[in-house]
Design a protein around this motif. Sequence first.
Motif, short mmCIF file in Angstrom:
data_model
loop_
_atom_site.label_atom_id
_atom_site.label_comp_id
_atom_site.label_asym_id
_atom_site.label_seq_id
_atom_site.Cartn_x
_atom_site.Cartn_y
_atom_site.Cartn_z
N ARG A 115 15.33 19.98 46.42
CA ARG A 115 14.81 18.87 45.61
C ARG A 115 14.12 17.87 46.52
O ARG A 115 14.52 17.67 47.65
CB ARG A 115 15.94 18.16 44.87
CG ARG A 115 16.57 19.03 43.79
CD ARG A 115 17.73 18.29 43.14
NE ARG A 115 18.33 19.11 42.10
CZ ARG A 115 17.96 19.09 40.83
NH1 ARG A 115 16.99 18.30 40.46
NH2 ARG A 115 18.56 19.84 39.93
N SER A 116 13.06 17.22 45.99
CA SER A 116 12.36 16.22 46.80
C SER A 116 13.12 14.92 46.77
O SER A 116 13.93 14.68 45.93
CB SER A 116 10.95 16.01 46.26
OG SER A 116 11.01 15.62 44.91
N VAL A 154 11.26 21.08 35.93
CA VAL A 154 11.01 21.13 37.37
C VAL A 154 12.28 21.52 38.11
O VAL A 154 12.25 22.36 39.02
CB VAL A 154 10.48 19.76 37.86
CG1 VAL A 154 10.45 19.72 39.38
CG2 VAL A 154 9.08 19.50 37.30
N ALA A 155 13.41 20.93 37.71
CA ALA A 155 14.68 21.26 38.37
C ALA A 155 15.04 22.74 38.17
O ALA A 155 15.52 23.41 39.10
CB ALA A 155 15.79 20.36 37.82
N GLU A 156 14.80 23.25 36.95
CA GLU A 156 15.12 24.66 36.67
C GLU A 156 14.24 25.59 37.50
O GLU A 156 14.72 26.60 38.06
CB GLU A 156 14.93 24.94 35.18
CG GLU A 156 15.09 26.40 34.77
CD GLU A 156 16.50 26.94 35.02
OE1 GLU A 156 16.65 28.17 35.11
OE2 GLU A 156 17.45 26.12 35.15
N LEU A 157 12.96 25.26 37.62
CA LEU A 157 12.06 26.10 38.42
C LEU A 157 12.44 26.05 39.89
O LEU A 157 12.39 27.06 40.59
CB LEU A 157 10.61 25.64 38.22
CG LEU A 157 10.03 25.95 36.83
CD1 LEU A 157 8.72 25.19 36.63
CD2 LEU A 157 9.77 27.45 36.68
N ARG A 158 12.82 24.87 40.38
CA ARG A 158 13.26 24.77 41.77
C ARG A 158 14.52 25.61 42.00
O ARG A 158 14.67 26.27 43.04
CB ARG A 158 13.54 23.31 42.13
CG ARG A 158 12.29 22.47 42.33
CD ARG A 158 12.66 21.12 42.96
NE ARG A 158 11.47 20.32 43.17
CZ ARG A 158 10.63 20.48 44.19
NH1 ARG A 158 10.84 21.44 45.06
NH2 ARG A 158 9.58 19.70 44.32
N ARG A 159 15.42 25.56 41.03
CA ARG A 159 16.65 26.35 41.16
C ARG A 159 16.33 27.84 41.25
O ARG A 159 16.92 28.57 42.06
CB ARG A 159 17.56 26.09 39.95
CG ARG A 159 18.93 26.77 40.04
CD ARG A 159 19.68 26.64 38.74
NE ARG A 159 19.03 27.41 37.68
CZ ARG A 159 19.12 28.74 37.55
NH1 ARG A 159 19.80 29.45 38.43
NH2 ARG A 159 18.52 29.35 36.55
N ARG A 160 15.34 28.28 40.46
CA ARG A 160 15.01 29.71 40.42
C ARG A 160 14.38 30.21 41.72
O ARG A 160 14.50 31.39 42.04
CB ARG A 160 14.09 30.00 39.24
CG ARG A 160 14.81 29.88 37.90
CD ARG A 160 13.86 30.01 36.71
NE ARG A 160 14.64 29.93 35.48
CZ ARG A 160 14.75 30.91 34.58
NH1 ARG A 160 14.10 32.05 34.77
NH2 ARG A 160 15.48 30.76 33.51
#
Length: 675
Positions: A674-675, A663-669
Amino acid sequence: MSTGLGSRLAAARAEALVGRERERAVIDAAVAGSDGAPVVVYLHGPGGIGKSTLLRHAARQAERAGRPVVHLDVRFLDAEPRRFEEAAALACVQPGTVLLLDSFEHCRPLEPWLRDTFLLRLADDALVVIAGRGAPDPEWSLDPGWSPLFCELAVRPLDPAESSALLASRGVAPAQRSRLTAFAGGSPLALSLAATVSAGSPATGAPWEPTGDVLTTLVERLVGDVPGPAHRRALEVVAQAYVTRESLLRAVLGGEDTAELFAWLRQLPYVEATAEGLHPHDAVRATLEADLRWRDPARYDDVRVRVSAAALEAVRAASDGDALLRVAEWMFLFRDQTGVDELYDWRAHPHVEDSTLSPADVPEVLRMAAEAEGPESARIAEHWLRRRPGGFRVYRYAGSARPVAFMAVLRMEEPDPEDLAADPVVAALWAHVADTAPLGPGEHLAIRRFAVQPAWHQQPSPVMDLISRRTIADEMRARGRAVTATVFEDAGRWGAYLAAARLAEVAAVDVGGRRQHVFGRDWRREPVERWVELRARAAAPVASAPAGRPPGDDGDVLAGAAFEAAVLEALSTWHAPREFATNPLLGSPLVPADSADPVADLRAALSAALDALPSDPAGVRAHEALTTTFISASRTHKAAARRLGVPYGTYRRHLALGRERLVAELRRRIGAPRS
């Protein structure tokens, strides 16, 4: 005045005793030897409900009255008559002795002997107070000799005011009490533990979440020993379902001996058998549910999904009248969902009746339509009353013949020129269907065209609850339905609720100067069975999204827990193309706006993010856990752990880390916060 430790303890306990006026009155009268007072008082109720506290009250009153007291915890007597006689010998020789028997559920085999033999040997004016989890043997009340001398007292949960008073006695600030009371369900034990661990914590207004240590204590004290794994699984079902019938237990547990398990559940002191089925004590329900969620989140989700699926089948099998009750039981699963609980109350509303339309109701229906939505809406309602009278339902208060609200679900197989000319809302829906996915042979669409309650129009109310319940029952029971739509004027109020139910706004039309918003769903993309599963899995529903946004809108899917839920849904449907093709991430920046194949591009984006995880040893293990579980499609999580050759607990930690990192990697992309 004595200041010894024993006296100080007794005084503190007496001050902490709140409520229980009826029980204390009976005990006080018995200790005082009042006319007509019982000789045997039998207290019963689930663990932690306060039986021992009442025994201590009896002991204190007896000591004040100068009566000898024998206080026995019968857990340590091994249900042997000889040991019982030795421990209680004083009561047989000392007149006026008060014999207190705690934890009597451990001595139940001795109950006939106690009643028919031992108690007959008691000294004059003796009093016996028994406390146990189970109800007494009916023979006490059936025997004409014992009946006037015996009093049964079922110890019930504390009411909200009494719960608040107990918390106040423990020093809990007023602002914190409501959240602790909501969890504890009137259990003095749960309230006391909550008061202890919440001291000094901020009052957030959120439901109180107990720690693992507190849960362990609550399970041990409230539930006690469980015979085996099958019984534990049965309790997990009881904790999730509003009401448990043997049929539901069978549907959720499958091959287990559900008849035996149901009989075991039925005799538990913290489970109430009603005409509807089995209901656990609120504190036990909350504890078991929180304990499973803490111990095994995957198992918690699995039980929740199975209960939801069983509820769907119960709705389908129910009669027309009972279907609304079965829907309410299903909605119980979502009672604490943010955004849902403010708009929908799952509880029964016996004072409001749902019924079919009669010819005598038509004038009142037209009047209500005109009052709530204007003359143009009344004209359209008149059209549909003539064309589809069977689709209308009316709502009345119990005992009154006058309708106070109405709704209409219109089923259509193909567009009719007369209908399109008469109703611009239906015309807009048909245009949307024609543009996106036309109906095929044997398919139909249905629209909840009206939900009218004058003076309280489309605001949360018992009537709107029943209208929603009727609509959901129709959805669950329909066959061949391709598209569903519902119409609301107040999209701001209902948009988040509808988004959580996975309906997107597909049209907005002016009718007589009033804006009507049409929310729709294509069941061909997400069958009812899948919808029911996803609703149950949604630990954090899409309730905080901007009103009116469809679930695929990036403004919605990137918001908080909704993004994580969409990622996990994509993984769990990796090998289910039809379900994967409905994922909300298809409308996110992970997929180019001009994509020729959004599904393929989403798969590629997820695969690339997965491949980016193994940057350290922990990332390697997280990547292996994710790919083994979802991409290689292991049948169960335990099977995935076996394939990886690691203990199940270790596997769960790797899997949780993998989800977090993905999830963190997809948000970074996509540059999302972040929530």
